[in-house]
Write an enzyme that holds these catalytic residues in place. Sequence first.
Site, short mmCIF file in Angstrom:
data_model
loop_
_atom_site.label_atom_id
_atom_site.label_comp_id
_atom_site.label_asym_id
_atom_site.label_seq_id
_atom_site.Cartn_x
_atom_site.Cartn_y
_atom_site.Cartn_z
N SER A 71 18.49 42.01 29.45
CA SER A 71 18.34 40.68 28.84
C SER A 71 18.46 40.75 27.33
CB SER A 71 16.98 40.08 29.20
OG SER A 71 16.79 40.05 30.59
N1 SAH Z 1 14.24 42.95 33.13
C1 SAH Z 1 15.57 43.53 33.13
C2 SAH Z 1 16.62 42.48 33.33
C3 SAH Z 1 17.60 42.92 34.36
S1 SAH Z 1 18.69 41.69 34.98
C4 SAH Z 1 15.81 44.37 31.89
O1 SAH Z 1 14.97 44.34 30.97
O2 SAH Z 1 16.81 45.09 31.82
C5 SAH Z 1 17.89 41.17 36.45
C6 SAH Z 1 17.57 42.22 37.49
O3 SAH Z 1 17.00 41.53 38.60
C7 SAH Z 1 18.78 42.97 38.05
O4 SAH Z 1 18.59 44.34 37.90
C8 SAH Z 1 18.81 42.57 39.53
O5 SAH Z 1 19.24 43.60 40.40
C9 SAH Z 1 17.35 42.22 39.77
N2 SAH Z 1 17.11 41.37 40.93
C10 SAH Z 1 17.82 40.30 41.37
N3 SAH Z 1 17.27 39.79 42.48
C11 SAH Z 1 16.17 40.56 42.76
C12 SAH Z 1 15.20 40.57 43.80
N4 SAH Z 1 15.19 39.67 44.79
N5 SAH Z 1 14.23 41.50 43.77
C13 SAH Z 1 14.19 42.45 42.79
N6 SAH Z 1 15.09 42.50 41.78
C14 SAH Z 1 16.07 41.57 41.77
#
Ligand code: SAH
Length: 221
Positions: A71
């Site tokens: 993000s």
């Molecule tokens: N907090 C992260 C943002 C990653 S983007 C950071 O600081 O890098 C969002 C993430 O949510 C992705 O890795 C994606 O695989 C995950 N995601 C999407 N749907 C999900 C679910 N149902 N359960 C767990 N993770 C999920």
Amino acid sequence: MASKIDLSGVGMTSQRTRNRLTDRLRSGGISNEALLDVIASTPRHLFVDEALAHRAYEDTALPIGYSQTISQPYIVARMTQAILALGQPKSILEIGTGSGYQSVILAQLMDDVYTVERISGLLEKAVSRFRLLGLNQIRYKYDDGQLGWPEKQPFDAIMVTASPREVPHELIAQLNPGGCMVVPVGTPGNQELTLIQRNEEGFSTEILEKVRFVPLLGGKN
Ligand code: SAH
């Protein structure tokens, strides 16, 4: 012998570059000094591929593989600040570990951090970063985060870092009374960062701003 890992960074990943990022966040309305200190001292370049490290302190989302992104720092800060503004939580559940950057920010501000990720390749890399930084207290799980973490609930706060189409009621049920959740709700191209507070009657919601997140998906991968 393995080469020494550069935690502090030089040039485009140096402390000066990081301070420029926090200056920018400050002018964007981030005012929680403890949070700004943590962002200034956290090596975000370790959370992206080496080829992108020189861009790690720009205020932008970056690809982390598997069609996912780390993000934008402003959004990480905005979501964290929204939670801290309601009081100091002891425990937090993050849905969507991704690179692990947001988990690492939270672990420096709160006692108990739980994080769930549905893509095992991302979770493995994130966990190696937690170890590298000595943040072994972060608890993680490879699972569909839409289910929350029933065995560890209730939480003081929940942060969802991928976007569900609707307010996830099953997660609200895992909040302590008075607890809060920050979640980007909506459809691609029309998502609103939403702050939800659990109260005696049910819950209240406040829309913070328009955002753009990857979708919250079901199942494991
Ligand atoms: N907090 C992260 C943002 C990653 S983007 C950071 O600081 O890098 C969002 C993430 O949510 C992705 O890795 C994606 O695989 C995950 N995601 C999407 N749907 C999900 C679910 N149902 N359960 C767990 N993770 C999920």
